[in-house]
Design a protein around this motif. Structure first.
Motif, PDB file in Angstrom:
ATOM      1  N   GLU A   1      16.416  10.772  -6.671  1.00  0.00           N
ATOM      2  CA  GLU A   1      16.293   9.708  -7.664  1.00  0.00           C
ATOM      3  C   GLU A   1      16.332  10.247  -9.091  1.00  0.00           C
ATOM      4  O   GLU A   1      16.859   9.587  -9.988  1.00  0.00           O
ATOM      5  CB  GLU A   1      15.000   8.914  -7.430  1.00  0.00           C
ATOM      6  CG  GLU A   1      15.012   8.071  -6.169  1.00  0.00           C
ATOM      7  CD  GLU A   1      14.872   8.901  -4.895  1.00  0.00           C
ATOM      8  OE1 GLU A   1      15.452   8.488  -3.869  1.00  0.00           O
ATOM      9  OE2 GLU A   1      14.198   9.947  -4.905  1.00  0.00           O
ATOM     10  N   GLU A   2      15.791  11.433  -9.313  1.00  0.00           N
ATOM     11  CA  GLU A   2      15.846  12.028 -10.645  1.00  0.00           C
ATOM     12  C   GLU A   2      17.284  12.254 -11.086  1.00  0.00           C
ATOM     13  O   GLU A   2      17.655  11.970 -12.230  1.00  0.00           O
ATOM     14  CB  GLU A   2      15.087  13.358 -10.665  1.00  0.00           C
ATOM     15  CG  GLU A   2      13.582  13.238 -10.626  1.00  0.00           C
ATOM     16  CD  GLU A   2      12.886  14.575 -10.811  1.00  0.00           C
ATOM     17  OE1 GLU A   2      11.680  14.564 -11.125  1.00  0.00           O
ATOM     18  OE2 GLU A   2      13.538  15.632 -10.648  1.00  0.00           O
ATOM     19  N   PHE A   3      18.113  12.768 -10.186  1.00  0.00           N
ATOM     20  CA  PHE A   3      19.496  13.077 -10.541  1.00  0.00           C
ATOM     21  C   PHE A   3      20.321  11.809 -10.761  1.00  0.00           C
ATOM     22  O   PHE A   3      21.221  11.787 -11.606  1.00  0.00           O
ATOM     23  CB  PHE A   3      20.125  13.969  -9.472  1.00  0.00           C
ATOM     24  CG  PHE A   3      19.536  15.348  -9.449  1.00  0.00           C
ATOM     25  CD1 PHE A   3      19.971  16.321 -10.338  1.00  0.00           C
ATOM     26  CD2 PHE A   3      18.509  15.667  -8.579  1.00  0.00           C
ATOM     27  CE1 PHE A   3      19.409  17.596 -10.349  1.00  0.00           C
ATOM     28  CE2 PHE A   3      17.941  16.931  -8.581  1.00  0.00           C
ATOM     29  CZ  PHE A   3      18.384  17.907  -9.465  1.00  0.00           C
ATOM     30  N   LEU A   4      20.009  10.758 -10.026  1.00  0.00           N
ATOM     31  CA  LEU A   4      20.680   9.485 -10.266  1.00  0.00           C
ATOM     32  C   LEU A   4      20.296   8.942 -11.638  1.00  0.00           C
ATOM     33  O   LEU A   4      21.130   8.377 -12.361  1.00  0.00           O
ATOM     34  CB  LEU A   4      20.300   8.479  -9.179  1.00  0.00           C
ATOM     35  CG  LEU A   4      20.791   8.800  -7.761  1.00  0.00           C
ATOM     36  CD1 LEU A   4      20.198   7.806  -6.762  1.00  0.00           C
ATOM     37  CD2 LEU A   4      22.300   8.771  -7.681  1.00  0.00           C
ATOM     38  N   ALA A   5      19.043   9.115 -12.010  1.00  0.00           N
ATOM     39  CA  ALA A   5      18.539   8.560 -13.267  1.00  0.00           C
ATOM     40  C   ALA A   5      19.111   9.266 -14.496  1.00  0.00           C
ATOM     41  O   ALA A   5      19.303   8.634 -15.540  1.00  0.00           O
ATOM     42  CB  ALA A   5      17.013   8.629 -13.296  1.00  0.00           C
ATOM     43  N   ILE A   6      19.391  10.558 -14.399  1.00  0.00           N
ATOM     44  CA  ILE A   6      19.810  11.319 -15.583  1.00  0.00           C
ATOM     45  C   ILE A   6      21.315  11.418 -15.751  1.00  0.00           C
ATOM     46  O   ILE A   6      21.791  11.866 -16.803  1.00  0.00           O
ATOM     47  CB  ILE A   6      19.217  12.749 -15.557  1.00  0.00           C
ATOM     48  CG1 ILE A   6      19.805  13.558 -14.393  1.00  0.00           C
ATOM     49  CG2 ILE A   6      17.694  12.699 -15.507  1.00  0.00           C
ATOM     50  CD1 ILE A   6      19.351  15.016 -14.369  1.00  0.00           C
TER      51      ILE A   6
ATOM     52  N   LEU B   1      24.396   2.202  -8.469  1.00  0.00           N
ATOM     53  CA  LEU B   1      24.781   0.924  -9.077  1.00  0.00           C
ATOM     54  C   LEU B   1      23.692   0.364  -9.985  1.00  0.00           C
ATOM     55  O   LEU B   1      23.988  -0.309 -10.981  1.00  0.00           O
ATOM     56  CB  LEU B   1      25.096  -0.103  -7.992  1.00  0.00           C
ATOM     57  CG  LEU B   1      26.462  -0.045  -7.312  1.00  0.00           C
ATOM     58  CD1 LEU B   1      26.492  -1.008  -6.142  1.00  0.00           C
ATOM     59  CD2 LEU B   1      27.572  -0.362  -8.302  1.00  0.00           C
ATOM     60  N   VAL B   2      22.435   0.622  -9.654  1.00  0.00           N
ATOM     61  CA  VAL B   2      21.337   0.012 -10.420  1.00  0.00           C
ATOM     62  C   VAL B   2      21.181   0.635 -11.798  1.00  0.00           C
ATOM     63  O   VAL B   2      20.446   0.108 -12.629  1.00  0.00           O
ATOM     64  CB  VAL B   2      19.996   0.102  -9.647  1.00  0.00           C
ATOM     65  CG1 VAL B   2      20.143  -0.517  -8.263  1.00  0.00           C
ATOM     66  CG2 VAL B   2      19.478   1.534  -9.546  1.00  0.00           C
ATOM     67  N   THR B   3      21.882   1.753 -12.063  1.00  0.00           N
ATOM     68  CA  THR B   3      21.831   2.361 -13.404  1.00  0.00           C
ATOM     69  C   THR B   3      22.810   1.676 -14.361  1.00  0.00           C
ATOM     70  O   THR B   3      22.751   1.910 -15.563  1.00  0.00           O
ATOM     71  CB  THR B   3      22.182   3.860 -13.341  1.00  0.00           C
ATOM     72  OG1 THR B   3      23.573   4.017 -12.982  1.00  0.00           O
ATOM     73  CG2 THR B   3      21.304   4.595 -12.344  1.00  0.00           C
ATOM     74  N   ASN B   4      23.743   0.894 -13.795  1.00  0.00           N
ATOM     75  CA  ASN B   4      24.799   0.230 -14.590  1.00  0.00           C
ATOM     76  C   ASN B   4      25.692   1.234 -15.308  1.00  0.00           C
ATOM     77  O   ASN B   4      26.185   0.967 -16.408  1.00  0.00           O
ATOM     78  CB  ASN B   4      24.185  -0.757 -15.597  1.00  0.00           C
ATOM     79  CG  ASN B   4      23.448  -1.893 -14.903  1.00  0.00           C
ATOM     80  OD1 ASN B   4      23.950  -2.475 -13.947  1.00  0.00           O
ATOM     81  ND2 ASN B   4      22.245  -2.193 -15.366  1.00  0.00           N
ATOM     82  N   ARG B   5      25.905   2.370 -14.657  1.00  0.00           N
ATOM     83  CA  ARG B   5      26.784   3.403 -15.208  1.00  0.00           C
ATOM     84  C   ARG B   5      27.996   3.597 -14.294  1.00  0.00           C
ATOM     85  O   ARG B   5      27.956   3.245 -13.117  1.00  0.00           O
ATOM     86  CB  ARG B   5      26.014   4.716 -15.371  1.00  0.00           C
ATOM     87  CG  ARG B   5      24.824   4.600 -16.305  1.00  0.00           C
ATOM     88  CD  ARG B   5      24.066   5.910 -16.391  1.00  0.00           C
ATOM     89  NE  ARG B   5      22.721   5.687 -16.921  1.00  0.00           N
ATOM     90  CZ  ARG B   5      21.629   6.283 -16.489  1.00  0.00           C
ATOM     91  NH1 ARG B   5      21.712   7.157 -15.489  1.00  0.00           N
ATOM     92  NH2 ARG B   5      20.450   6.028 -17.018  1.00  0.00           N
TER      93      ARG B   5
ATOM     94  N   GLN C   1      30.266  -7.866  -6.951  1.00  0.00           N
ATOM     95  CA  GLN C   1      30.395  -8.103  -5.512  1.00  0.00           C
ATOM     96  C   GLN C   1      29.564  -7.112  -4.698  1.00  0.00           C
ATOM     97  O   GLN C   1      28.847  -7.492  -3.753  1.00  0.00           O
ATOM     98  CB  GLN C   1      31.873  -7.972  -5.121  1.00  0.00           C
ATOM     99  CG  GLN C   1      32.145  -7.916  -3.641  1.00  0.00           C
ATOM    100  CD  GLN C   1      33.609  -7.628  -3.338  1.00  0.00           C
ATOM    101  OE1 GLN C   1      34.373  -8.544  -3.105  1.00  0.00           O
ATOM    102  NE2 GLN C   1      34.001  -6.365  -3.358  1.00  0.00           N
ATOM    103  N   THR C   2      29.631  -5.842  -5.080  1.00  0.00           N
ATOM    104  CA  THR C   2      28.920  -4.803  -4.335  1.00  0.00           C
ATOM    105  C   THR C   2      27.418  -4.902  -4.539  1.00  0.00           C
ATOM    106  O   THR C   2      26.639  -4.775  -3.592  1.00  0.00           O
ATOM    107  CB  THR C   2      29.428  -3.405  -4.738  1.00  0.00           C
ATOM    108  OG1 THR C   2      30.862  -3.377  -4.639  1.00  0.00           O
ATOM    109  CG2 THR C   2      28.844  -2.333  -3.830  1.00  0.00           C
TER     110      THR C   2
END
Length: 390
Positions: free
Chosen positions: A280-285, A301-305, A362-363
């Motif tokens: 989760e840390e790596f997804l966040a940064i 997807l939840v980071t909107n990046r 959609q995803t």
């Protein structure tokens, strides 16, 4: 610990733990009907994903004692205990006696021999799949061993329908709570600079996370695409850099042990799960994710990046759960397309996201539905209350 069916030690450990568990079962008779603090146990390959999120969250509940269950004494148990986690050792009679008095048992990858507890006690069993939604295809036979679970917690109504109609679960058992690890991703996003410095990364640089899936059902599959070596692939990514402002994190799947042979280089950081377990840390940064068929894309997807998808042959024997059209970004077939997509994703992220807006919506809808409301942990709390009071 992930069970390796070809490893004789794992079979011996399973047998020894099973025998100790049966000997410890009479201790369940000492469990009060309404204990002041109910024992809640988490079990999986290791303490990660939803398991860690809920474990950490419920540490603060005054009415429960939380533990992670492991029978990998030499590695997982010692590492987690040294980090301050509360761990029950599956090869310890004393710890198994405590396990038998548990009220609720959460698992992310099945029960293995602990299915004995489901067969012989009134303990409640909850399945937490480690991802909100996978690309890999499954059928009812893959989940047959989980059908007797008391509840299955999923991330959306769309995923719930899939579990009922495709995987054969009883509709009354499948509960929509949302994806617990999302709460950690959002929390870590606010701590980006501190996390970057902890891992020796430069907060001033654009960060690209490369996170391919493992070999899955194709043992000959390379985790590096387009017939390239890892060095060639990394240089392809770094070729878009403007004034040395990009760093790349290569993070292979938990099951891809071969990534540990690779070496760090300038602006390239090899950070395998075995050494850096907090995904989760790596997804966040990260500013951009490069992915193939890994379900980690759903979490990102939840980071909107931006996400860039490598169009490589899917390593799945049973088709798809989320079909290929649920790739929420550019799908690149070669190095040239990868470079072009990355340039826009890194330097024009708003335009990139707008370009793939419909696929992203959609995803997200299938994976999360209306659960990205910041209330997932409240819903999990509510469900635990119901389980403890049955």
């Amino acid at each position: 610990m992930k069970i390796d069916k070809s490893n004789p030690w794992h079979w011996m450990a399973l047998f020894a733990s099973s025998c100790l568990l049966l000997l410890a079962l009479p201790y369940r008779l000492t469990k009060p009907r309404r204990p002041k603090k109910a024992i809640v146990v988490f079990y999986g390959h290791t303490l990660n994903s939803h398991l860690r999120t809920l474990y950490t969250y419920w540490l603060n509940r005054p009415d429960v004692d939380v533990y992670f269950l492991s029978f990998d004494h030499k590695k997982t148990t010692r590492q987690l205990r040294s980090a301050g986690y509360r761990v029950l050792d599956g090869l310890s009679f004393r710890d198994l006696a405590k396990l038998t008095r548990a009220s609720v048992f959460f698992s992310s990858h099945g029960l293995h021999h602990f299915v004995l507890l489901r067969m012989l006690t009134s303990m409640k069993f909850i399945d937490l799949f480690h991802s909100p939604l996978a690309y890999k295809g499954f059928d009812a036979s893959d989940f047959k061993h989980l059908h007797p679970s008391d509840e299955v917690w999923v991330s959306s109504r769309g995923v719930r329908k899939m579990y009922i109609h495709k995987y054969g679960f009883d509709a009354g058992k499948v509960k929509v709570t949302g994806c617990a690890r999302v709460e950690d991703i959002w929390r870590y996003t606010k701590q980006r600079k501190a996390i970057m410095k902890t891992h020796g990364l430069d907060p001033a640089k654009k960060t690209i996370l490369v996170a391919p899936t493992w070999k899955q059902d194709n043992r000959h599959r390379s985790i590096v695409p387009f017939g390239l070596t890892l060095a060639e692939f990394m240089q392809c990514i770094l070729s878009i850099a403007r004034e040395d402002n990009i760093q790349v994190i290569f993070r292979a799947h938990l099951n891809s042990g071969d990534s540990e042979q690779f070496q760090n280089a300038k602006n390239i950081h090899i950070m395998p799960y075995s050494q850096y377990p907090n995904t989760e840390e790596f997804l966040a940064i990260s500013d951009v994710l490069i992915n193939d068929w890994s379900s980690i894309a759903m979490d990102f997807l939840v980071t909107n990046r931006p996400i860039v998808y490598l169009d490589v042959k899917p390593p799945f024997a049973k088709g798809f759960s989320a079909p290929p059209e649920y790739r929420a970004g550019a799908v690149v077939k070669d190095q040239q397309e990868l470079v072009a997509a990355l340039r826009q994703a890194v330097y024009q992220p708003v335009e990139y996201q707008e370009k793939y807006k419909n696929r992203i919506i959609q995803t997200k809808e299938l994976a999360f539905g209306d659960t990205l409301d910041g209330k997932t942990l409240e819903r999990c709390d509510h469900r635990l209350d119901l389980l403890l009071n049955r």
